[in-house]
Motif scaffolding. Structure first.
Motif, short mmCIF file in Angstrom:
data_model
loop_
_atom_site.label_atom_id
_atom_site.label_comp_id
_atom_site.label_asym_id
_atom_site.label_seq_id
_atom_site.Cartn_x
_atom_site.Cartn_y
_atom_site.Cartn_z
N SER A 1 0.82 -1.21 0.00
CA SER A 1 0.00 0.00 0.00
C SER A 1 0.85 1.26 0.00
O SER A 1 0.58 2.21 -0.74
N ARG A 2 1.90 1.29 0.84
CA ARG A 2 2.68 2.52 1.02
C ARG A 2 3.94 2.57 0.16
O ARG A 2 4.39 3.65 -0.21
N ALA A 3 4.55 1.42 -0.09
CA ALA A 3 5.81 1.40 -0.87
C ALA A 3 5.83 0.17 -1.76
O ALA A 3 6.62 -0.76 -1.55
N PRO A 4 4.96 0.12 -2.75
CA PRO A 4 4.86 -1.09 -3.60
C PRO A 4 6.13 -1.40 -4.38
O PRO A 4 6.32 -2.54 -4.80
N HIS A 5 7.02 -0.42 -4.55
CA HIS A 5 8.24 -0.67 -5.30
C HIS A 5 9.19 -1.62 -4.57
O HIS A 5 10.12 -2.18 -5.18
N ILE A 6 8.97 -1.82 -3.25
CA ILE A 6 9.86 -2.71 -2.49
C ILE A 6 9.66 -4.16 -2.91
O ILE A 6 10.61 -4.95 -2.97
N ILE A 7 8.41 -4.55 -3.20
CA ILE A 7 8.12 -5.93 -3.63
C ILE A 7 7.99 -5.92 -5.15
O ILE A 7 6.99 -5.44 -5.71
N ARG A 8 9.00 -6.46 -5.82
CA ARG A 8 8.99 -6.45 -7.29
C ARG A 8 9.93 -7.54 -7.81
O ARG A 8 10.71 -8.13 -7.05
N ASP A 9 9.85 -7.78 -9.09
CA ASP A 9 10.76 -8.73 -9.74
C ASP A 9 12.16 -8.13 -9.79
O ASP A 9 12.33 -6.94 -10.08
N ARG A 10 13.16 -8.97 -9.49
CA ARG A 10 14.54 -8.48 -9.47
C ARG A 10 15.44 -9.45 -10.23
O ARG A 10 15.19 -10.67 -10.24
#
Length: 786
Positions: free
Chosen positions: A51-60
């Motif tokens: 909700s607050r920082a969706p960029h933290i959970i992403r494909d890497r």
């Protein structure tokens, strides 16, 4: 399985089973199935991050390989520290994420078992699925509301997870910081309390973490070869002997298995787990024998007439570049300990390099060598002359002169620590008066002694009542005896009658105080009063109306006062009381006042203050007549507690929180229901009062606070009592000096950062106030404390 799936979706369960199969036995033994609380915590954190920082959970991508929907360790730590005030360091944040990793709801992409604050990838269990659902708006809102409670839960159990993570490393892989954390844990384990500091530090490098999930597991059987020594970190075990059954049960802090290693004999009993999920610290036989050998190899024993008189331990002198090794006293006779400390005193021009062992001796000597014995020993050392056969005349003169300088330095240190106590005793006072040390240094020793290093709290305007409920106001020390009180009252009244002093409580119970009794005012019960009268009037004494306690609260005036100002004034008052407590009072309290015939008046008064504040909170809440006013009162006390914590007044903080936790207050269910959720969360955030793992949360918080601090005194007394009762004062007729050092170290953690600070430091925290306030400063109406 049907019940489990109600709370745990099938696809998550399958992913969890798969991750468990890939993990090692250590991970499996710590936690077989994640608890409901941790499952919920994981979901709350994931939803909030999305909700607050969706960029933290992403494909890497890393090395041409793509890792789907994962997070980086450093980013998770950064995010955690930005969203809660209960995380004070990155190490603490690592421990909180380690909780999720242990429970299997957060996994390293390569199944590593320890969370690291590095460029490493971790994935929430829900994201293991290809079609992991994103949280709905309603779920995001719920998670946002639960976030702070979740973070508080993880901050409470995180330190234990971090410790297990460190212990799971191979001994050779542990860092210096890791070893220090393990050592701090060993300091509070009962089974190790008798071991020296050196041994504990050695053990920190070889201990292995071991855990077992199921009750009934047999750790080892009677008759087997002894291969390890165990310390119980969590849980309990039964000791079983063939033909006798269970002979005893061992709990957290106990140890077992040492006898077989020491005697190189088979196991004398079987050990069976008594409950699920037991954790142990293990020392294998080879390490056990090596540690003992190393300790004995570094031990130097000085003998006289074939008996040990001084036992020294060779250690690394980390603080000195000129002398990499030093010898510390482990035990010895008082005479030999004193000789060693004098010989090792460095003769620089100003004696600038202090010796901690000398300070320990001067503070703790009352336990094993009273002043009446110490003074002759000092005089003998001062007047000692080398024999003619020992060097040239000039060398003998230099030796004698240097010896005198060392004794003078010791006496000055001794007087600085014990000024008032030395003046109270005839032997020490006479010794300081007649010893002409000034012939060597051309100044009077007594002129160098501080006037009052030990402050004594004065009770300004103490009331002593007569049988007709009139009273006289006298000014006497809190340590005043019955004789002194009666003399002061007689002088004030101008009466020549043979008066007696009576302690009368609110129930009308009377106690005739003996003339030799001391510390009268500090030992009074909260609702007790002192009466003075002739013997024939004792039966006519009745309690004062004020002793029955107030019939109405002081909400009308209380609500007009600023919460911050109240907390400020309480802190000033508590500081004055605490600053009067001398180290010796804690020693007398720990070893027993009866052995010293000394008073602990200032300590008693400070402990009584805690009870007064706690009772004040309960009384005000229970006397408040209306629901809305009681809710306002709870909010007021929570605010005051928060400000006390902000001012680092942990004594009043604890008193207020425990007052709010009193059963008489807790049963006011309607009042608590009306309390806004913000204040409930604030109350839950006060984790310092949590007693688990030997008050670990409190200790971690205090370690991070800058002085001045007003500590929770009962816990300090508990630590000193633990050290005292777990170690003998004398071993083979020698003074156990390591015990004295350990006791002084327990108090030093407070005294160095709290007591031995100038008022200037206090003014930095409270610049708008003068630090010199009367301990009788009126904070609230007297009836509020009844």
């Amino acid at each position: 399985m049907i019940l489990l799936t109600l709370h745990f979706p099938i696809y998550i369960w399958s992913q969890y089973v798969l991750s468990c199969l890939l993990c090692t036995e250590w991970f499996m033994s710590v936690s077989q199935v994640p608890s409901e609380k941790i499952l919920r915590a994981s979901k709350v954190l994931r939803n909030t991050i999305l909700s607050r920082a969706p960029h933290i959970i992403r494909d890497r991508k890393y090395h041409l390989k793509t890792y789907r929907r994962c997070c980086m360790g450093t980013e998770l730590v950064d995010w955690l520290m930005q969203h809660t005030s209960c995380v004070h360091s990155r190490v603490q944040a690592v421990g909180m994420w380690q909780v999720l990793l242990e429970e299997g709801v957060l996994n390293h992409v390569d199944q590593e078992l320890s969370f690291q604050d590095k460029y490493l990838f971790y994935r929430f269990l829900e994201d293991e699925s290809e079609d992991a659902p994103l949280p709905t708006e309603e779920e995001k809102k719920e998670s946002d509301e639960e976030l702070q409670d979740t973070l508080l839960l993880l901050s409470q159990i995180g330190p234990d997870a971090h410790l297990r993570m460190i212990l799971s490393k191979q001994p050779g892989q542990r860092t210096v910081d890791d070893l220090e954390i393990i050592y701090e844990e060993l300091m509070h384990i009962k089974a190790l309390s008798h071991l020296s500091t050196t041994v504990k530090r050695e053990l920190a490098g070889v201990l292995i973490f071991e855990s077992h999930a199921k009750a009934g597991t047999v750790l080892f059987n009677q008759g087997e070869e002894g291969t390890s020594w165990y310390i119980i970190l969590k849980g309990s075990v039964n000791v079983v002997i063939y033909g006798k059954g269970v002979v005893c049960t061992l709990h957290e802090g106990d140890d077992f298995g040492k006898l077989a290693l020491v005697n190189d004999a088979p196991r004398a009993a079987s050990i069976v787990l008594r409950e699920d999920n037991c954790h142990f610290l293990r020392v294998d036989k080879e390490d056990f024998n090596r540690v003992l050998r190393d300790v004995e190899a570094n031990t130097v024993r000085l003998k006289e007439h074939e008996e040990d008189v001084l036992v020294l331990e060779k250690t690394n002198n980390r603080g000195s570049t000129s002398s990499p090794l030093k010898y510390t006293v482990m035990s010895g006779t008082p005479e030999k300990i004193l000789e060693h400390l004098l010989e090792t005193t460095k003769l620089d021009s100003q004696f600038t390099e202090s010796d901690p062992a000398l300070d320990d001796f001067l503070l703790m000597h009352c336990v094993f060598v009273p002043n009446s014995q110490l003074c002759p020993l000092l005089m003998r050392s001062f007047t000692y002359h080398a024999q003619p056969s020992q060097g040239s005349e000039q060398e003998r003169m230099d030796y004698s002169l240097n010896n005198k300088r060392r004794v003078i330095h010791l006496v000055l240190q001794w007087a600085a620590i014990n000024t008032d106590h030395l003046q109270e005793e005839d032997s020490s006072f006479h010794f300081l008066q007649v010893s002409r040390f000034d012939t060597l240094y051309n100044y009077e020793l007594m002129e160098e002694l501080p006037e009052h290093l030990i402050h004594e709290a004065l009770e300004d305007g103490q009331r002593v009542y007569c049988s007709d409920h009139t009273y006289s106001t006298i000014r006497v020390p809190v340590s005043a005896s019955v004789r002194e009180v009666i003399a002061a009252v007689t002088d004030k009244l101008g009466s020549g009658d043979d008066l007696l002093l009576i302690h009368l409580n609110s129930a009308g119970d009377k106690e005739l105080l003996k003339p030799s009794d001391v510390s009268i005012f500090s030992s009074l019960s909260i609702n007790g009063r002192l009466f003075v009268c002739p013997r024939d009037q004792i039966d006519s004494l009745t309690p004062l109306p004020e002793q029955e306690g107030p019939s109405a609260g002081s909400m009308s005036t209380f609500e007009l006062m600023s919460s911050k100002d109240l907390a400020h004034q309480m802190t000033l008052y508590d500081w004055e009381l605490f600053d009067c407590v001398h180290e010796h009072e804690l020693i007398y309290h720990t070893f027993g006042r009866q052995h010293f015939k000394k008073t602990t008046a200032n300590l008693d008064l400070f402990l009584r203050r805690f009870n007064e504040v706690q009772l004040w909170v309960v009384t005000e809440v229970c006397l408040c007549p209306t629901l809305s006013k009681r809710v306002q009162l709870l909010k007021k006390f929570i605010k005051i507690a928060a400000h006390c914590k902000e001012f680092k007044n942990l004594n009043s903080f604890f008193a207020i929180i425990m007052g709010l936790g009193n059963p008489a207050v807790c049963r006011l269910s309607q009042t608590w229901e009306k309390l806004p959720s913000k204040f409930k969360k604030d109350l839950l955030s006060f984790l310092l009062k949590d007693p688990s793992r030997n008050h670990r949360a409190y200790r971690l918080t205090v370690a991070k606070l800058e002085p001045p601090i007003i500590p929770f005194m009962p816990l300090l007394i508990k630590d000193m009592t633990f050290t005292h009762e777990g170690n003998k004062t004398f071993t083979d007729r020698l003074v156990n000096f390591e015990k004295m050092v350990s006791l002084q170290g327990t108090y030093f953690s407070i005294s160095e950062t709290v007591l031995n600070r100038t008022c200037l430091i206090f003014l930095v925290c409270f610049p708008e106030n003068d630090c010199k306030h009367s301990p009788n400063h009126e904070i609230l109406p007297e009836s509020a404390f009844q």
